[in-house]
Design a protein around this motif. Structure first.
Motif, PDB file in Angstrom:
ATOM      1  N   TRP A  75      12.050 -13.300 -21.269  1.00 26.89           N
ATOM      2  CA  TRP A  75      11.929 -14.335 -20.241  1.00 26.89           C
ATOM      3  C   TRP A  75      12.675 -13.932 -18.979  1.00 26.89           C
ATOM      4  N   THR A  76      12.272 -14.512 -17.866  1.00 27.32           N
ATOM      5  CA  THR A  76      12.881 -14.227 -16.577  1.00 27.32           C
ATOM      6  C   THR A  76      13.115 -15.536 -15.827  1.00 27.32           C
ATOM      7  N   ALA A  77      14.028 -15.487 -14.877  1.00 31.36           N
ATOM      8  CA  ALA A  77      14.305 -16.651 -14.033  1.00 31.36           C
ATOM      9  C   ALA A  77      15.088 -16.194 -12.820  1.00 31.36           C
ATOM     10  N   ALA A  78      15.060 -17.003 -11.767  1.00 34.54           N
ATOM     11  CA  ALA A  78      15.872 -16.764 -10.577  1.00 34.54           C
ATOM     12  C   ALA A  78      16.734 -17.990 -10.353  1.00 34.54           C
ATOM     13  N   VAL A  79      18.035 -17.784 -10.167  1.00 35.07           N
ATOM     14  CA  VAL A  79      18.935 -18.909  -9.914  1.00 35.07           C
ATOM     15  C   VAL A  79      19.570 -18.750  -8.539  1.00 35.07           C
ATOM     16  N   LYS A  80      19.682 -19.867  -7.826  1.00 40.19           N
ATOM     17  CA  LYS A  80      20.256 -19.886  -6.484  1.00 40.19           C
ATOM     18  C   LYS A  80      21.758 -20.170  -6.566  1.00 40.19           C
ATOM     19  N   LEU A  81      22.538 -19.420  -5.804  1.00 45.00           N
ATOM     20  CA  LEU A  81      23.982 -19.640  -5.706  1.00 45.00           C
ATOM     21  C   LEU A  81      24.288 -20.183  -4.315  1.00 45.00           C
ATOM     22  N   LEU A  82      24.917 -21.336  -4.272  1.00 44.28           N
ATOM     23  CA  LEU A  82      25.169 -21.992  -2.991  1.00 44.28           C
ATOM     24  C   LEU A  82      26.387 -21.442  -2.277  1.00 44.28           C
ATOM     25  N   PRO A 107      18.048 -19.359 -36.864  1.00 42.75           N
ATOM     26  CA  PRO A 107      17.898 -20.366 -35.811  1.00 42.75           C
ATOM     27  C   PRO A 107      17.491 -19.763 -34.477  1.00 42.75           C
ATOM     28  N   VAL A 108      16.959 -20.608 -33.604  1.00 40.47           N
ATOM     29  CA  VAL A 108      16.557 -20.173 -32.263  1.00 40.47           C
ATOM     30  C   VAL A 108      17.775 -19.668 -31.496  1.00 40.47           C
ATOM     31  N   ARG A 109      17.564 -18.574 -30.750  1.00 41.87           N
ATOM     32  CA  ARG A 109      18.654 -17.985 -29.976  1.00 41.87           C
ATOM     33  C   ARG A 109      18.073 -17.409 -28.681  1.00 41.87           C
ATOM     34  N   SER A 110      18.739 -17.676 -27.575  1.00 40.56           N
ATOM     35  CA  SER A 110      18.349 -17.122 -26.286  1.00 40.56           C
ATOM     36  C   SER A 110      19.562 -16.433 -25.677  1.00 40.56           C
ATOM     37  N   ILE A 111      19.364 -15.221 -25.155  1.00 41.01           N
ATOM     38  CA  ILE A 111      20.467 -14.461 -24.554  1.00 41.01           C
ATOM     39  C   ILE A 111      20.035 -13.903 -23.200  1.00 41.01           C
ATOM     40  N   ILE A 112      21.004 -13.661 -22.329  1.00 43.92           N
ATOM     41  CA  ILE A 112      20.754 -13.021 -21.038  1.00 43.92           C
ATOM     42  C   ILE A 112      21.134 -11.551 -21.167  1.00 43.92           C
ATOM     43  N   THR A 113      20.188 -10.662 -20.825  1.00 45.79           N
ATOM     44  CA  THR A 113      20.438  -9.225 -20.963  1.00 45.79           C
ATOM     45  C   THR A 113      20.734  -8.544 -19.627  1.00 45.79           C
ATOM     46  N   ASN A 114      20.407  -9.196 -18.514  1.00 41.89           N
ATOM     47  CA  ASN A 114      20.741  -8.671 -17.191  1.00 41.89           C
ATOM     48  C   ASN A 114      20.780  -9.806 -16.185  1.00 41.89           C
ATOM     49  N   PRO A 115      21.880  -9.972 -15.418  1.00 40.93           N
ATOM     50  CA  PRO A 115      23.060  -9.101 -15.353  1.00 40.93           C
ATOM     51  C   PRO A 115      23.933  -9.219 -16.597  1.00 40.93           C
ATOM     52  N   ALA A 116      24.818  -8.255 -16.760  1.00 45.28           N
ATOM     53  CA  ALA A 116      25.703  -8.230 -17.921  1.00 45.28           C
ATOM     54  C   ALA A 116      26.707  -9.364 -17.865  1.00 45.28           C
ATOM     55  N   ASN A 117      27.130  -9.811 -19.024  1.00 46.69           N
ATOM     56  CA  ASN A 117      28.170 -10.824 -19.115  1.00 46.69           C
ATOM     57  C   ASN A 117      29.427 -10.330 -18.397  1.00 46.69           C
ATOM     58  N   GLY A 118      29.978 -11.173 -17.514  1.00 45.69           N
ATOM     59  CA  GLY A 118      31.174 -10.797 -16.766  1.00 45.69           C
ATOM     60  C   GLY A 118      30.897 -10.007 -15.509  1.00 45.69           C
ATOM     61  N   ALA A 119      29.614  -9.852 -15.135  1.00 49.45           N
ATOM     62  CA  ALA A 119      29.271  -9.060 -13.946  1.00 49.45           C
ATOM     63  C   ALA A 119      29.875  -9.672 -12.686  1.00 49.45           C
ATOM     64  N   LYS A 120      30.322  -8.817 -11.776  1.00 49.94           N
ATOM     65  CA  LYS A 120      30.827  -9.249 -10.482  1.00 49.94           C
ATOM     66  C   LYS A 120      29.809  -8.848  -9.423  1.00 49.94           C
ATOM     67  N   LEU A 121      29.256  -9.832  -8.740  1.00 43.93           N
ATOM     68  CA  LEU A 121      28.223  -9.592  -7.748  1.00 43.93           C
ATOM     69  C   LEU A 121      28.839  -9.509  -6.358  1.00 43.93           C
ATOM     70  N   PRO A 122      28.176  -8.827  -5.423  1.00 48.50           N
ATOM     71  CA  PRO A 122      28.726  -8.711  -4.061  1.00 48.50           C
ATOM     72  C   PRO A 122      28.906 -10.075  -3.408  1.00 48.50           C
ATOM     73  N   ALA A 123      29.923 -10.210  -2.574  1.00 50.95           N
ATOM     74  CA  ALA A 123      30.143 -11.449  -1.832  1.00 50.95           C
ATOM     75  C   ALA A 123      28.907 -11.769  -1.008  1.00 50.95           C
ATOM     76  N   GLY A 124      28.570 -13.045  -0.967  1.00 47.64           N
ATOM     77  CA  GLY A 124      27.412 -13.471  -0.203  1.00 47.64           C
ATOM     78  C   GLY A 124      26.108 -13.474  -0.982  1.00 47.64           C
ATOM     79  N   THR A 125      26.141 -13.109  -2.259  1.00 47.93           N
ATOM     80  CA  THR A 125      24.929 -13.135  -3.082  1.00 47.93           C
ATOM     81  C   THR A 125      24.396 -14.563  -3.155  1.00 47.93           C
ATOM     82  N   LYS A 126      23.119 -14.739  -2.829  1.00 45.26           N
ATOM     83  CA  LYS A 126      22.525 -16.074  -2.804  1.00 45.26           C
ATOM     84  C   LYS A 126      21.582 -16.340  -3.975  1.00 45.26           C
ATOM     85  N   GLU A 127      21.110 -15.275  -4.615  1.00 41.60           N
ATOM     86  CA  GLU A 127      20.161 -15.462  -5.719  1.00 41.60           C
ATOM     87  C   GLU A 127      20.397 -14.398  -6.778  1.00 41.60           C
ATOM     88  N   VAL A 128      20.276 -14.790  -8.023  1.00 42.87           N
ATOM     89  CA  VAL A 128      20.434 -13.863  -9.146  1.00 42.87           C
ATOM     90  C   VAL A 128      19.143 -13.858  -9.953  1.00 42.87           C
TER      91      VAL A 128
END
Length: 433
Positions: free
Chosen positions: A401-408, A337-358
């Protein structure tokens, strides 16, 4: 209640997720089935998840935040116990970051973050065995392969002859265990508890199986194949093959199937089937026999170990988990079956405070088919955005695949990914029987 059996957090959510919400967090569910949490319950869930949950009001009823589900363990507390750390593989030539799932037979999966390369390095490639690992061949080119059964001319080739007589082909193709993703099933399924790491995409070099079969002359009576390897049965009984699976003749003659002697430009490592293996892409990896020494062309469905009953098969009509299976209601698992996974950032990653985009890097694949689209959500599926999807290098390659997501704001976010294949079939968010 006196006499009531205490249940773990995980069991509670498996049995009745929405009731578990109410008991554990005082959480109710709106008619839309998207939930909301009162102040105390929301604070408790945020503390357990590791941060404020900005999109808590969009959470589907009964959904457990991934950070909590990964740490769930048996116990009397309604909140998850501290997560038990994974065991890691210690094996020559393999990354010590592969997660060990079993020792007899040896099975190890690749964390998604190690699948961030366009071509999966050999040391990061998952390991799946059904029997014992045989000793490495002393002279690889003298290894013998037999093609027999419903053919005009039985072939007995050494690996050296195979290399000399048939044109070598290199393809980058996904190989995936048929049980990949098993840990996500509810209720829990038996077997190795794979997450998404029972897959990899290597450069395979070998002869086309179809070219070898044409040299043998496949008879019109051919229906199915049986694949054999030299790996000893776990019991040590030399009369028993560890596994012998096969495919219908139409799939067998796919020009992308290879009899492989090299992986990522180097001789095939022993743990991956040296000196020669089959690679039949798009279907469960169990049909891609390692330590390959015989291909039996048959005039009927193959009956080797690993075929029939419920092994590597799926229900035709839905059945109640735990019911006695009716073999007539099962068919072979064919295209994965079709499967899509995220390879970066790692699952459970903690980003610096104030991060606005991943910025996301990732991969998707779809068995015999291509991936048409990948969508991403950061608000628990209330809305989706489309990712930038690359074309495959060749058929059966995965698609990066790639994408950018905004964090409010700061807080706990889940990034969900959903692949859709060329038939329009989308990847489900929840796995189940």
């Amino acid at each position: 209640m006196a006499g009531e059996i205490e249940r773990s957090f995980e069991e509670l959510y498996h049995d009745d997720p929405e009731r578990a919400d109410a008991l554990a967090f005082g959480r109710a569910t709106q008619p839309s089935r998207r939930g909301f949490l009162g102040g105390a319950g929301l604070a408790a869930m945020g503390a357990a998840a590791g941060g404020v949950i900005p999109f808590a009001a969009n959470m589907p009823g009964g959904l457990v935040p991934a950070a909590m589900a990964q740490g769930a363990a048996p116990g009397a507390s309604p909140t998850p116990a501290a997560p038990k750390g994974p065991q890691y593989l210690k094996f020559p030539g393999k990354s010590d970051k592969l997660v060990l799932l079993g020792e007899k037979p040896l099975v190890a999966e690749t964390p998604e973050s190690l699948l961030d390369d366009a071509t999966t390095p050999t040391d990061k490639f998952f390991v799946r065995n059904n029997g014992q690992i045989p000793d490495e061949a002393k002279d690889a080119d003298k290894w013998k392969i037999t093609i027999d059964g419903e053919v005009n001319k039985k072939l007995e080739l050494t690996l050296g002859e195979l290399k000399a007589k048939f044109k070598p082909v290199t393809r980058r193709m996904v190989l995936e265990c048929g049980g990949n993703g098993r840990s996500f099933f509810t209720p829990q399924a038996r077997g190795n508890q794979w997450t998404n790491g029972g897959a990899g995409c290597a450069e395979w070099t070998g002869a086309r199986a179809a070219d070898v079969l044409k040299a043998a002359g496949v008879k019109p009576s051919s229906i199915f194949s049986g694949h054999y390897g030299a790996d000893p049965h776990l019991s040590g009984d030399a009369s028993k093959p560890a596994l012998s699976r096969g495919v219908p003749i139409k799939k067998l003659m796919d020009e992308n199937n290879l009899i492989v002697w090299a992986m990522n430009g180097q001789p095939l490592p022993n743990v991956h089937g040296s000196p020669v293996r089959l690679v039949i892409p798009g279907w469960p990896g169990s049909v891609s026999a390692k330590w390959f020494n015989r291909l039996w062309v048959r005039d009927k469905y193959h009956d080797g170990p690993g075929m029939g009953q419920t092994s590597y098969r799926v229900a035709i009509k839905p059945m109640i988990p735990g019911d006695k299976p009716d073999e007539k209601n099962f068919r072979d698992l064919e295209s994965m079956p079709v499967r899509s996974i995220i390879t970066n950032p790692a699952n459970g990653a903690k980003l610096p405070a104030g991060t606005k985009e991943v910025q996301l890097r990732a991969a998707a694949w779809a068995g015999d088919y291509t991936v048409k689209q990948v969508d991403i959500s950061i608000d628990f599926g209330a809305s989706w955005i489309k990712a930038k999807l690359d074309s495959p290098k060749n058929k059966y390659d995965w698609q990066r695949w790639t994408a950018a997501v905004k964090l409010l704001s700061d807080g706990y976010f889940e990034i969900w990914t959903r692949g859709t294949d060329s038939r329009g079939i989308a990847q489900p968010h929840v796995a189940g029987f």
